[in-house]
Design a protein around this motif. Sequence first.
Motif, PDB file in Angstrom:
ATOM      1  N   UNK A  30      10.324  13.958   1.600  1.00 47.61           N
ATOM      2  CA  UNK A  30      10.015  15.374   1.694  1.00 47.61           C
ATOM      3  C   UNK A  30       9.175  15.594   2.931  1.00 47.61           C
ATOM      4  N   UNK A  31       9.098  16.832   3.363  1.00 48.40           N
ATOM      5  CA  UNK A  31       8.327  17.167   4.555  1.00 48.40           C
ATOM      6  C   UNK A  31       7.088  17.955   4.145  1.00 48.40           C
ATOM      7  N   UNK A  32       5.905  17.355   4.241  1.00 50.42           N
ATOM      8  CA  UNK A  32       4.688  18.100   3.921  1.00 50.42           C
ATOM      9  C   UNK A  32       4.491  19.254   4.909  1.00 50.42           C
ATOM     10  N   UNK A  33       4.017  20.375   4.401  1.00 47.01           N
ATOM     11  CA  UNK A  33       3.798  21.549   5.239  1.00 47.01           C
ATOM     12  C   UNK A  33       2.316  21.722   5.540  1.00 47.01           C
ATOM     13  N   UNK A  34       2.030  22.077   6.768  1.00 39.19           N
ATOM     14  CA  UNK A  34       0.658  22.377   7.162  1.00 39.19           C
ATOM     15  C   UNK A  34       0.314  23.771   6.650  1.00 39.19           C
ATOM     16  N   UNK A  35      -0.747  23.851   5.905  1.00 37.68           N
ATOM     17  CA  UNK A  35      -1.251  25.128   5.425  1.00 37.68           C
ATOM     18  C   UNK A  35      -2.544  25.448   6.163  1.00 37.68           C
ATOM     19  N   UNK A  43       2.505  12.666   3.418  1.00 38.85           N
ATOM     20  CA  UNK A  43       3.384  12.663   2.256  1.00 38.85           C
ATOM     21  C   UNK A  43       3.867  11.260   1.948  1.00 38.85           C
ATOM     22  N   UNK A  44       3.712  10.835   0.695  1.00 40.67           N
ATOM     23  CA  UNK A  44       4.207   9.529   0.239  1.00 40.67           C
ATOM     24  C   UNK A  44       5.371   9.782  -0.711  1.00 40.67           C
ATOM     25  N   UNK A  45       6.482   9.094  -0.488  1.00 41.33           N
ATOM     26  CA  UNK A  45       7.651   9.259  -1.347  1.00 41.33           C
ATOM     27  C   UNK A  45       8.364   7.928  -1.500  1.00 41.33           C
ATOM     28  N   UNK A  46       9.383   7.904  -2.353  1.00 37.64           N
ATOM     29  CA  UNK A  46      10.093   6.682  -2.683  1.00 37.64           C
ATOM     30  C   UNK A  46       9.668   6.227  -4.065  1.00 37.64           C
ATOM     31  N   UNK A  47      10.025   5.006  -4.419  1.00 33.68           N
ATOM     32  CA  UNK A  47       9.675   4.470  -5.726  1.00 33.68           C
ATOM     33  C   UNK A  47       8.666   3.352  -5.570  1.00 33.68           C
ATOM     34  N   UNK A  48       7.643   3.358  -6.419  1.00 31.37           N
ATOM     35  CA  UNK A  48       6.650   2.279  -6.378  1.00 31.37           C
ATOM     36  C   UNK A  48       7.352   0.949  -6.612  1.00 31.37           C
ATOM     37  N   UNK A  49       6.963  -0.040  -5.842  1.00 31.28           N
ATOM     38  CA  UNK A  49       7.580  -1.361  -5.948  1.00 31.28           C
ATOM     39  C   UNK A  49       8.852  -1.498  -5.131  1.00 31.28           C
ATOM     40  N   UNK A  50       9.315  -0.416  -4.532  1.00 29.06           N
ATOM     41  CA  UNK A  50      10.505  -0.422  -3.679  1.00 29.06           C
ATOM     42  C   UNK A  50      10.128   0.162  -2.327  1.00 29.06           C
ATOM     43  N   UNK A  51      11.140   0.417  -1.531  1.00 29.59           N
ATOM     44  CA  UNK A  51      10.899   1.032  -0.227  1.00 29.59           C
ATOM     45  C   UNK A  51      10.241   2.403  -0.424  1.00 29.59           C
ATOM     46  N   UNK A  53       8.315   5.830   1.730  1.00 23.50           N
ATOM     47  CA  UNK A  53       8.249   6.565   2.994  1.00 23.50           C
ATOM     48  C   UNK A  53       6.885   7.206   3.155  1.00 23.50           C
ATOM     49  N   UNK A  54       6.416   7.216   4.389  1.00 28.78           N
ATOM     50  CA  UNK A  54       5.204   7.943   4.753  1.00 28.78           C
ATOM     51  C   UNK A  54       5.623   8.980   5.786  1.00 28.78           C
ATOM     52  N   UNK A  55       5.323  10.234   5.500  1.00 30.38           N
ATOM     53  CA  UNK A  55       5.648  11.320   6.413  1.00 30.38           C
ATOM     54  C   UNK A  55       4.356  12.062   6.737  1.00 30.38           C
ATOM     55  N   UNK A  56       4.166  12.359   8.007  1.00 33.79           N
ATOM     56  CA  UNK A  56       2.959  13.071   8.410  1.00 33.79           C
ATOM     57  C   UNK A  56       3.344  14.349   9.150  1.00 33.79           C
ATOM     58  N   UNK A  57       2.726  15.446   8.742  1.00 35.47           N
ATOM     59  CA  UNK A  57       2.774  16.698   9.500  1.00 35.47           C
ATOM     60  C   UNK A  57       1.364  16.929  10.008  1.00 35.47           C
TER      61      UNK A  57
END
Length: 79
Positions: A30-35, A43-51, A53-57
Amino acid sequence: LYIDNNLKIKDVDGSTVVITDLTEQNIDSFQPLILRNNSIMIGLSGQKGHKQNITISFDHRITDGLEMAKFLNEIILKI
């Protein structure tokens, strides 16, 4: 202002860093939005114990893409 080195503390006073962790929700990405008053949204996504993703806005008045890339690489190297 940042690029021209004219950014003053009062321009970003009260800014925050927010982390949203959706790894328990099985969200691939997902894409975190700047407020208002956010300087960086992580933003942290994916499944724990698996791959995962780290996304930064980020607010370009605070920093730039090169600095954020260095920040992400530091995180990755420490994992």
